[in-house]
Write an enzyme that holds these catalytic residues in place. Structure first.
Site, mmCIF file in Angstrom:
data_model
loop_
_atom_site.group_PDB
_atom_site.id
_atom_site.type_symbol
_atom_site.label_atom_id
_atom_site.label_comp_id
_atom_site.label_asym_id
_atom_site.label_seq_id
_atom_site.Cartn_x
_atom_site.Cartn_y
_atom_site.Cartn_z
ATOM 1 N N ILE A 207 0.983 -1.431 -0.083
ATOM 2 C CA ILE A 207 0.137 0.193 0.013
ATOM 3 C C ILE A 207 0.750 1.371 0.037
ATOM 4 C CG2 ILE A 207 -2.105 1.336 1.542
ATOM 5 C CD1 ILE A 207 -2.313 -1.129 0.812
ATOM 6 N N ASN B 159 -4.705 0.991 -10.421
ATOM 7 C CA ASN B 159 -4.761 -0.391 -10.075
ATOM 8 C C ASN B 159 -4.936 -1.589 -10.326
ATOM 9 O OD1 ASN B 159 -3.110 -2.793 -7.615
ATOM 10 N ND2 ASN B 159 -4.733 -2.313 -7.073
ATOM 11 N N HIS C 120 -6.720 -5.428 -9.914
ATOM 12 C CA HIS C 120 -6.771 -6.137 -8.390
ATOM 13 C C HIS C 120 -8.235 -7.426 -8.424
ATOM 14 C CE1 HIS C 120 -8.066 -7.147 -4.279
ATOM 15 N NE2 HIS C 120 -9.711 -7.292 -4.672
HETATM 16 C C1 GRF Z 1 -2.958 -10.292 -10.269
HETATM 17 O O1 GRF Z 1 -3.681 -10.890 -10.192
HETATM 18 C C2 GRF Z 1 -2.682 -8.873 -9.764
HETATM 19 O O2 GRF Z 1 -4.266 -8.205 -9.368
HETATM 20 C C3 GRF Z 1 -3.188 -10.157 -8.226
HETATM 21 O O3 GRF Z 1 -1.495 -10.420 -7.922
HETATM 22 C C4 GRF Z 1 -1.382 -11.114 -9.479
HETATM 23 C C5 GRF Z 1 -0.300 -10.887 -10.247
HETATM 24 O O4 GRF Z 1 0.127 -10.742 -11.274
HETATM 25 N N1 GRF Z 1 -2.849 -8.387 -7.116
HETATM 26 P P1 GRF Z 1 1.678 -10.871 -12.694
HETATM 27 O O5 GRF Z 1 2.318 -10.481 -10.848
HETATM 28 O O6 GRF Z 1 0.749 -9.517 -13.367
HETATM 29 O O7 GRF Z 1 1.692 -12.106 -12.676
#
Ligand code: GRF
Length: 212
Positions: free
Chosen positions: A104, A119, A121
């Site tokens: 964060i 971001n 999520h």
């Molecule tokens: C994604 O699903 C993101 O939303 C979550 O972690 C994953 C990251 O994947 N917080 P990557 O590192 O881009 O493969």
């Protein structure tokens, strides 16, 4: 809060990662495929909060500058936030993309880049915010989940929503199978949204994001 990355024809993106960096790779691949002018943006640097992650290796293979700012190397969370903000600012970004960045950001970072930090999520916000969005949706028994691309504010996954993608939950899903299907949708959504923000500009009106 209002923001429009105006001025440059090709916007500068700094991407922040903590893990495998497949979202970063999707951005790199698309910019490679269509060209930075047509996409409207280029990645100018990749930052992380830890060493040795595949996301950094992907950046290095693409010939991009990288930086790492670890919380534990700083005396306080505020000092880390300042160091991260400085490292990002050194690359003069129009947009900062938090793509699987598992920290964060703090007050100073938001004061400097607020309204310009996107971001992604892995859940349909405002359901299942936080670090375990995929696991929490499964445990809750939800029948659909997905991903949300949103601007970052001072809450945990609470900022204005830009776009969402829906993924059905299957009876046989475990966290990793479901997360892989979400990431498939997430990568495409992130690439599309970042390109539109960069090319068209945008306004944030309360909770609404208007892409021009
Ligand atoms: C994604 O699903 C993101 O939303 C979550 O972690 C994953 C990251 O994947 N917080 P990557 O590192 O881009 O493969």
């Amino acid at each position: 809060m209002a923001a429009t990355p105006a001025g440059r024809a090709v916007k500068r993106l700094v991407v922040l990662v903590s893990g495998s960096g497949t979202n970063l790779q999707a951005l790199l691949d698309e910019i490679d495929r269509v060209g930075r002018e047509a996409y409207g943006a280029e990645i100018v640097a990749v930052g992380a909060d830890r060493d040795g992650v595949e996301g950094l290796a992907r950046a290095e293979r693409a010939g991009l500058p990288t930086f790492v700012r670890k919380v534990r190397d700083h005396a306080s969370r505020e000092e880390w936030d300042h160091a991260l903000a400085e490292a990002v600012a050194a690359h003069d970004p129009d947009l900062v993309v938090s793509a699987g960045f598992m920290k964060i950001v703090g007050k100073e970072f938001l004061a400097r880049f607020g309204g310009r930090v996107v971001n992604t999520h892995p859940a349909l916000l405002p359901s299942f915010p936080g670090a375990h969005g995929v696991r929490d949706a499964l445990a809750y028994g939800a029948r659909v989940t997905g991903c949300t691309v949103h601007f970052v504010d001072d809450g945990v996954d609470t900022g204005p929503i830009i776009a969402q993608g829906v993924v059905e939950i299957r009876d046989e899903d475990d966290e990793s199978a479901l997360h892989e299907r979400i990431k498939d949708v997430e990568r495409r959504l992130l690439v599309e949204v970042v390109g539109r923000l960069a090319r068209n500009g945008y306004r944030i009106e309360g909770r609404k994001v208007v892409i021009q």
